[in-house]
Design an enzyme around this catalytic site. Structure first.
Site, short mmCIF file in Angstrom:
data_model
loop_
_atom_site.label_atom_id
_atom_site.label_comp_id
_atom_site.label_asym_id
_atom_site.label_seq_id
_atom_site.Cartn_x
_atom_site.Cartn_y
_atom_site.Cartn_z
N LYS A 1 9.72 -7.14 -2.34
CA LYS A 1 8.73 -7.10 -3.35
C LYS A 1 9.31 -6.37 -4.57
O LYS A 1 8.81 -6.49 -5.70
CB LYS A 1 7.46 -6.23 -2.80
CG LYS A 1 6.61 -7.32 -1.86
CD LYS A 1 6.23 -8.65 -2.58
CE LYS A 1 5.33 -9.23 -1.54
NZ LYS A 1 4.74 -10.65 -2.28
N GLU B 1 -2.41 -6.62 -6.70
CA GLU B 1 -3.36 -6.96 -5.25
C GLU B 1 -2.26 -6.71 -4.10
O GLU B 1 -0.95 -7.00 -4.47
CB GLU B 1 -3.57 -8.41 -5.49
CG GLU B 1 -2.57 -9.48 -5.04
CD GLU B 1 -1.50 -9.60 -6.09
OE1 GLU B 1 -0.32 -10.09 -5.27
OE2 GLU B 1 -1.60 -9.38 -7.20
N SER C 1 12.71 -10.35 5.05
CA SER C 1 11.95 -10.20 3.94
C SER C 1 11.55 -8.71 3.69
O SER C 1 11.29 -7.97 2.76
CB SER C 1 10.87 -11.07 3.62
OG SER C 1 10.15 -11.18 4.63
#
Length: 397
Positions: free
Chosen positions: A94, A116, A382
Site C-alpha cells: 500500500k 478508506e 502483498s
C-alpha cells in the site's frame, strides 16, 4: 527503473467496457482536476525522480524475491518464489501508492487527506505519508474492521491520523469507501487518497501506475536470478491493487499465465464470500463499471471474508477486462484454505503472511504439486501478518 507511461486506454478511464466515471456533479470538477494533475505529473521527470527516491530511501525498495525451498520440497512439483512486499516500510504494498498520491496531493497544493481502509494497511500507509509530508489525515474504517485490525488502528492513531469508525451497513470495507466518498463530496478541496485500483477515473489507472513498480521489479529480478520468466504469477484480489501491480509487468508476456485469487469465504455455495469475478456480473459500484456482487434488488451485496482487505463486492475495472479478454484467470479459495496456507508458510519458511496474501498462497499450495520441477510459480506476498495475529489466535482458542 522508471515509472511506466500512462497508456491511452487508462487516460480515457476505460479498460474495454469497464471503468469510467459515474459520479455526482459536485465531484466532476475535482476529479477532472485530479486527472489533469496526474497526467502532467506522470510525464514530469522531476516528479518521477522524487517518487523513486522515496521508494529507495524511505520504503526500502526494491523488495526482495525469495525462493521457498522448504515449502517447495514439502509440496513437490514446481518452484515457488515470493515477491516480498511484506518487507516494505509499513509492511505491505500500500505504501507504493500512498507515497505517489501524497506527492501528487502536495503538487496540487492540498493539505488534507481522506482515505478508506479495510485491513488497515492502506490507512497506515496514508497516515504515514501524511506525517511525512505534514498533512492532516482522516481514515474511514468499518467498525468490524476497527475491532479485528486493532494493531493498525493503534498505528494510525500514533501517526497522527483521525480514524473514523463506520457503523453503517456491515461496517466493512465497502461501507468505509461509501463514507470516504461522502466525505470527499462534502470537502472536495481535500485529496481523496484511494487505496485500491477501483473507483471513478482516474483512480484505477493512477493506482496501477504507482503499483506497477511491483511488476517491473519482479520481472527483472526473476530474469536476473533465473535467466527466464516465471511460468505463472499469482496474487490475491480484493479491489485488486497488489495484483494489478504484479500483473502489469507481465501482461505482454504470452508465456506467463496470470492468476488472481479471490476469497471464497465460508464456501461459494453459502453466499458468504467476496468472489466478485468468479460469481459476479458486470454492474456499477462506487462510480465505475466493473464486475459486482449484487443482491436481489441489484444493489451491491453484503460480502464476507476472513480477510478484512478482501471483503469488497466490486473489483478493479482492469481485472474485469483481463477476465473477459481471457488474459487472466480468477479463482477463489476458502477461509480454511487460506488459514492452512498461513500456518504452512509460517512453519516452513519463517515468514508470517497477511491473511490477504494467504489466499494467493493457498492457491499455490494446490497448484505447485501439479507443475514440473523446472517450472516457476511467482506469488505476490502483498503484506505481512502482524496485523492478523490476534484474529488468527482467537480462531484457535
Amino acid at each position: 527503473m522508471t515509472v511506466t507511461t500512462v497508456d491511452n486506454a487508462a487516460k480515457k478511464g476505460y479498460y474495454g467496457v469497464f471503468g469510467g466515471r459515474f459520479v455526482p456533479e459536485s465531484l466532476e470538477r475535482p476529479l477532472e482536476e485530479l486527472s489533469e494533475a496526474f497526467l502532467e505529473a506522470s510525464s514530469d521527470p522531476e516528479f518521477e525522480r522524487e517518487y523513486m527516491r522515496l521508494m529507495r530511501e524511505y520504503v526500502g525498495r526494491p523488495s526482495a524475491i525469495t525462493e521457498c525451498f522448504n515449502l517447495g520440497d514439502k509440496l513437490g512439483g514446481g518452484r515457488l518464489f515470493l515477491k516480498r512486499e511484506d518487507l516494505n516500510h509499513t509492511g505491505a504494498h500500500k505504501i507504493n501508492n500512498a507515497i505517489g498520491q501524497a506527492l501528487l496531493a502536495k503538487r496540487m497544493g492540498k493539505t488534507r487527506l481522506i482515505a478508506e481502509t479495510g485491513a488497515g494497511m492502506h490507512g497506515t500507509a496514508s497516515a504515514t505519508v501524511a506525517a511525512l509530508m505534514g498533512m492532516e489525515c482522516v481514515v474511514y474504517m468499518g467498525a468490524v474492521d476497527v475491532e479485528r485490525q486493532a494493531p493498525n488502528v493503534s498505528r494510525m492513531n500514533l501517526l497522527g491520523a483521525k480514524v473514523v469508525s463506520v457503523t453503517q451497513g456491515q461496517g466493512v470495507l465497502k461501507d468505509a469507501v461509501d463514507a470516504a466518498l461522502n466525505a470527499y463530496v462534502e470537502d472536495p478541496d481535500a485529496f481523496y487518497l484511494l487505496g485500491s485500483a477501483v473507483g471513478p477515473s482516474p483512480y484505477p489507472s493512477m493506482v496501477r501506475h504507482f503499483q506497477s513498480i511491483i511488476g517491473r521489479e519482479a520481472r527483472q529480478q526473476i530474469l536476473d536470478r533465473e535467466g527466464r520468466l516465471p511460468d505463472e504469477i499469482v496474487a490475491c484480489v480484493g479491489g485488486g491493487s497488489n495484483a494489478i501491480g504484479l500483473f502489469s509487468g507481465f501482461l505482454d508476456d504470452a508465456s506467463v499465465a496470470i492468476t488472481g485469487v479471490e476469497p471464497a469465504g465460508k464456501g461459494l455455495e453459502t453466499g458468504q464470500h467476496a468472489a466478485t469475478l468468479v460469481v459476479g456480473a458486470p454492474g456499477m459500484i462506487h462510480g465505475f463499471k466493473s464486475y459486482v456482487l449484487t443482491d436481489e434488488n441489484g444493489d451491491p451485496a453484503p460480502v464476507y471474508s476472513i480477510s478484512a482487505g478482501l471483503d469488497y463486492p466490486g473489483v478493479g475495472p482492469e481485472h474485469s477486462y483481463l477476465k473477459d479478454s481471457g488474459r487472466a484467470t480468477y479463482v477463489a479459495v476458502t477461509d480454511e484454505e487460506a488459514l492452512d496456507a498461513f500456518h504452512l508458510l509460517c512453519r516452513t519458511e519463517g515468514i508470517i503472511p497477511a491473511l490477504e496474501s494467504s489466499h494467493a498462497l493457498a492457491y499455490a499450495v494446490k497448484r505447485l504439486p501439479r507443475m514440473g520441477s523446472d517450472e516457476i510459480l511467482l506469488v505476490n506476498l502483498s503484506g505481512r501478518g502482524d496485523k492478523d495475529m490476534d484474529q488468527v489466535m482467537a480462531l484457535e482458542r
